[in-house]
Design a protein around this motif. Structure first.
Motif, PDB file in Angstrom:
ATOM      1  N   LEU A  91     -26.408 155.045  41.177  1.00 37.49           N
ATOM      2  CA  LEU A  91     -26.960 156.435  40.607  1.00 37.49           C
ATOM      3  C   LEU A  91     -27.744 156.431  39.097  1.00 37.49           C
ATOM      4  O   LEU A  91     -28.673 156.878  39.008  1.00 37.49           O
ATOM      5  N   ASP A  92     -27.163 155.546  38.360  1.00 43.77           N
ATOM      6  CA  ASP A  92     -27.868 155.370  36.988  1.00 43.77           C
ATOM      7  C   ASP A  92     -28.811 154.131  37.164  1.00 43.77           C
ATOM      8  O   ASP A  92     -29.356 153.845  36.231  1.00 43.77           O
ATOM      9  N   HIS A  93     -28.446 153.430  38.174  1.00 41.04           N
ATOM     10  CA  HIS A  93     -29.101 151.945  38.537  1.00 41.04           C
ATOM     11  C   HIS A  93     -29.260 150.940  37.323  1.00 41.04           C
ATOM     12  O   HIS A  93     -30.147 150.448  36.835  1.00 41.04           O
ATOM     13  N   ARG A  94     -28.015 150.637  37.334  1.00 33.91           N
ATOM     14  CA  ARG A  94     -27.671 149.627  36.147  1.00 33.91           C
ATOM     15  C   ARG A  94     -26.558 148.580  36.704  1.00 33.91           C
ATOM     16  O   ARG A  94     -25.884 148.895  37.603  1.00 33.91           O
ATOM     17  N   LEU A  95     -26.517 147.471  36.219  1.00 34.46           N
ATOM     18  CA  LEU A  95     -25.793 146.581  36.229  1.00 34.46           C
ATOM     19  C   LEU A  95     -24.806 146.349  35.174  1.00 34.46           C
ATOM     20  O   LEU A  95     -25.260 146.450  33.944  1.00 34.46           O
ATOM     21  N   GLY A 111     -12.679 143.540  26.967  1.00 31.79           N
ATOM     22  CA  GLY A 111     -13.473 144.293  26.312  1.00 31.79           C
ATOM     23  C   GLY A 111     -15.007 144.024  26.287  1.00 31.79           C
ATOM     24  O   GLY A 111     -15.856 144.689  25.806  1.00 31.79           O
ATOM     25  N   GLY A 112     -15.166 142.729  26.877  1.00 29.22           N
ATOM     26  CA  GLY A 112     -16.794 142.468  26.657  1.00 29.22           C
ATOM     27  C   GLY A 112     -17.410 142.962  27.722  1.00 29.22           C
ATOM     28  O   GLY A 112     -17.035 143.312  28.599  1.00 29.22           O
ATOM     29  N   ARG A 113     -18.878 143.441  27.615  1.00 31.27           N
ATOM     30  CA  ARG A 113     -19.647 143.926  28.234  1.00 31.27           C
ATOM     31  C   ARG A 113     -21.141 143.476  28.173  1.00 31.27           C
ATOM     32  O   ARG A 113     -21.587 143.240  27.005  1.00 31.27           O
ATOM     33  N   TRP A 114     -21.881 143.222  29.268  1.00 26.38           N
ATOM     34  CA  TRP A 114     -23.216 143.246  29.400  1.00 26.38           C
ATOM     35  C   TRP A 114     -23.866 143.960  30.508  1.00 26.38           C
ATOM     36  O   TRP A 114     -23.351 144.117  31.622  1.00 26.38           O
ATOM     37  N   SER A 115     -25.060 144.648  30.005  1.00 34.34           N
ATOM     38  CA  SER A 115     -25.561 145.546  31.177  1.00 34.34           C
ATOM     39  C   SER A 115     -27.224 145.757  30.960  1.00 34.34           C
ATOM     40  O   SER A 115     -27.680 145.374  29.778  1.00 34.34           O
ATOM     41  N   PHE A 116     -27.762 145.768  32.057  1.00 37.41           N
ATOM     42  CA  PHE A 116     -29.212 146.025  32.035  1.00 37.41           C
ATOM     43  C   PHE A 116     -29.634 146.610  33.267  1.00 37.41           C
ATOM     44  O   PHE A 116     -28.754 146.994  34.131  1.00 37.41           O
ATOM     45  N   ASP A 151     -31.414 137.476  33.673  1.00 35.19           N
ATOM     46  CA  ASP A 151     -30.534 138.793  32.834  1.00 35.19           C
ATOM     47  C   ASP A 151     -29.024 138.362  33.135  1.00 35.19           C
ATOM     48  O   ASP A 151     -28.183 138.457  32.328  1.00 35.19           O
ATOM     49  N   LEU A 152     -28.804 138.455  34.381  1.00 37.34           N
ATOM     50  CA  LEU A 152     -27.130 138.167  34.623  1.00 37.34           C
ATOM     51  C   LEU A 152     -26.706 136.745  34.548  1.00 37.34           C
ATOM     52  O   LEU A 152     -25.555 136.686  33.947  1.00 37.34           O
ATOM     53  N   ALA A 153     -27.554 135.706  34.485  1.00 37.46           N
ATOM     54  CA  ALA A 153     -27.064 134.315  33.839  1.00 37.46           C
ATOM     55  C   ALA A 153     -26.938 134.633  32.298  1.00 37.46           C
ATOM     56  O   ALA A 153     -25.960 133.826  31.919  1.00 37.46           O
TER      57      ALA A 153
END
Length: 337
Positions: free
Chosen positions: A73-77, A84-89, A102-104
């Motif tokens: 819906l927001d088109h993000r990974l 608590g770690g987070r990586w998004s794009f 980007d995922l790697a």
């Protein structure tokens, strides 16, 4: 009702579909690398969330948990860890190569040492090209992806309801990233012997007799979305069994038969949900009866196996049928007068 099943012509969104399919394969191969194996490859598929798709929690070392979610819906990974770690794009404006990179990068940044065994598409025309080199597939139409997600959600609800009608071994409702379909499988638990030449993917997937049901979004061989069912191994006479509704058909494919009901045929009916459930039931009965399953023994009306409640529900159902029959007889008698 057709608003629940919006138009989804294969040709209109094929470039986006092809890109998204490869995105899911990248994520799915991470899932394959970081999940304990389960029977029939149940650890491999993706699952639905309230906003898209998820790998579900997984782990490289069996201790530290992480998850990949695709928000459609927001088109993000979103790549998150339990600590608590987070990586998004964003999913937009990316080729498959950029998505893979980007995922790697995210996995490395969060200290997740995941190695994809074969970082290339599975069973696609460009199967020999590494994801890291695929700059060809870079089309991502957010509106088309959201429409795909909404269709996926509606079919998921149908398959969940249909799953409750069977008391035997049943797979989860899950999204296979390699074939880009949503599927549910019923098992008889009768062992199937395969020859040594059968590939290991098939041996595991079909180590028991199955009747499978699902929905695919179309491919070059069948360029339209459709609901389907198949029985494996295929029993003699399967394709001679009737299918419902009338628009459903048996389609020969690779020496066996698929029960097929096109998405557009369903959209044209007054009650698409009831139409799909009728189709799945007719395909199930065709396969189960031909294979000699105990159809009555596996029946589970309304998801109930409690014998007291099940008997009460059967009695209620029979009363409704008798009332409907009496009304029909009275109507016919009145017309005759």
């Amino acid at each position: 009702m057709t608003d629940l099943f919006p138009a989804l012509p294969y040709a209109d969104w094929r470039p986006t579909r092809d890109t998204l399919h490869r995105f899911l394969q990248v994520v799915g191969k991470v899932r394959l690398a970081a999940s304990p194996r389960r029977n029939h490859w149940w650890n491999v598929p993706l699952h639905l969330t309230g906003r898209g798709l998820t790998t579900r929690p997984m782990s490289v070392d069996g201790v530290r948990s992480f998850c990949i979610d695709l928000d459609l819906l927001d088109h993000r990974l979103d790549l998150t860890t339990a600590d608590g770690g987070r990586w998004s794009f964003p999913l937009t404006d990316r080729s498959v190569a950029a998505f893979h990179a980007d995922l790697a990068a995210g996995l490395a940044a969060l200290g997740l040492d995941v190695t994809i065994a074969d970082p290339r598409p599975f069973d696609l025309p460009d199967r020999d090209r590494p994801f890291a080199e695929d700059t060809e597939h870079a089309t991502y139409d957010p509106a088309a992806v959201t429409r795909y997600w909404r269709v996926l959600g509606q079919v998921n609800l149908l398959l969940e309801e249909f799953a409750g009608r069977y008391s035997g071994k049943t797979s989860p409702v899950h999204h296979f990233w390699h074939t880009f379909d949503l599927a549910l499988t019923r098992f008889s638990d009768r062992v199937v012997e395969h020859g040594a030449a059968t590939d290991p993917v098939t041996r595991e997937a079909y180590s028991r007799e199955v009747v499978s049901f699902g929905f695919w979004f179309g491919d070059p061989a069948t360029p339209e979305p459709a609901f389907y069912s198949y029985t494996a191994p295929e029993p003699a006479g399967l394709a001679d069994a009737p299918l419902y509704p009338g628009a459903a058909r048996w389609q020969e494919q690779n020496g066996s038969h698929l029960a097929v009901l096109t998405y557009d045929a369903v959209r044209a009916t007054a009650d698409p949900r009831a139409t799909v459930l009728e189709f799945y039931e007719s395909a199930y009965r065709a396969g189960a009866i031909a294979a000699g399953w105990s159809v009555d023994g596996f029946s589970c009306r309304g998801g109930v196996t409690d014998p007291v409640l099940a008997a009460a529900r059967r009695a209620d159902h029979e009363r409704v049928l008798r009332a409907e029959h009496d009304m029909a007889v009275a109507s016919d008698w009145g017309s005759a007068r």
